[in-house]
Design an enzyme around this catalytic site. Sequence first.
Site, PDB file in Angstrom:
ATOM      1  N   CYS A 190       0.825  -1.217   0.000  1.00 19.37           N
ATOM      2  CA  CYS A 190       0.000   0.000   0.000  1.00 19.37           C
ATOM      3  C   CYS A 190       0.856   1.262   0.000  1.00 19.37           C
ATOM      4  O   CYS A 190       0.665   2.155  -0.827  1.00 19.37           O
ATOM      5  CB  CYS A 190      -0.998  -0.013   1.154  1.00 19.37           C
ATOM      6  SG  CYS A 190      -0.324   0.118   2.816  1.00 19.37           S
ATOM      7  N   HIS A 218      -2.810   1.304   6.788  1.00 23.65           N
ATOM      8  CA  HIS A 218      -3.166   1.273   5.367  1.00 23.65           C
ATOM      9  C   HIS A 218      -3.298   2.683   4.817  1.00 23.65           C
ATOM     10  O   HIS A 218      -3.854   3.564   5.468  1.00 23.65           O
ATOM     11  CB  HIS A 218      -4.472   0.508   5.130  1.00 23.65           C
ATOM     12  CG  HIS A 218      -4.716   0.260   3.664  1.00 23.65           C
ATOM     13  ND1 HIS A 218      -3.920  -0.603   2.938  1.00 23.65           N
ATOM     14  CD2 HIS A 218      -5.611   0.790   2.803  1.00 23.65           C
ATOM     15  CE1 HIS A 218      -4.340  -0.604   1.678  1.00 23.65           C
ATOM     16  NE2 HIS A 218      -5.360   0.238   1.573  1.00 23.65           N
ATOM     17  N   HIS A 263      -5.668   2.142  -4.602  1.00 22.94           N
ATOM     18  CA  HIS A 263      -4.730   1.583  -3.624  1.00 22.94           C
ATOM     19  C   HIS A 263      -4.325   0.168  -3.984  1.00 22.94           C
ATOM     20  O   HIS A 263      -4.866  -0.437  -4.910  1.00 22.94           O
ATOM     21  CB  HIS A 263      -5.336   1.644  -2.204  1.00 22.94           C
ATOM     22  CG  HIS A 263      -6.495   0.696  -1.978  1.00 22.94           C
ATOM     23  ND1 HIS A 263      -6.779   0.145  -0.753  1.00 22.94           N
ATOM     24  CD2 HIS A 263      -7.436   0.212  -2.821  1.00 22.94           C
ATOM     25  CE1 HIS A 263      -7.848  -0.645  -0.854  1.00 22.94           C
ATOM     26  NE2 HIS A 263      -8.269  -0.609  -2.089  1.00 22.94           N
TER      27      HIS A 263
END
Length: 128
Positions: A41, A90, A102
Amino acid sequence: GESGHTPAAGTGRAGAAFAAAQSKLGSPYQWSHAGPSTFDCSGLTSWAYAQANVSIPRTSEAQATIGTRIYSQSQLQVGDLVFFFNDIHHVGLYAGNGQVLHAPRSGTVVRYESMSTIGGPFMFGVRV
């Protein structure tokens, strides 16, 4: 340019980073990878900003400490960093219309996803 595609086209550095990330749609998630063909991420977000000639930290936790924090989702602009989960593990790029671009998790690819289906709460955004 297209009209009505996104509420606010990304501008400047954020727009350039977002365009770079868009070029990696479908690329596989790989833990601890920061491109150019596989990403985790924060690897995707740091790689994308690097393409815009902006150096940001490598991890989501460190990326959360830079720039200007935005707590209202309505204030987000395309290309802003968006952080999720209480431990901010995240991060993605805001894509407009409540969507994030993402690299979600192992077994997935770089993709668009609704912020409501990430699996953890939206904490804040960061404008780099």
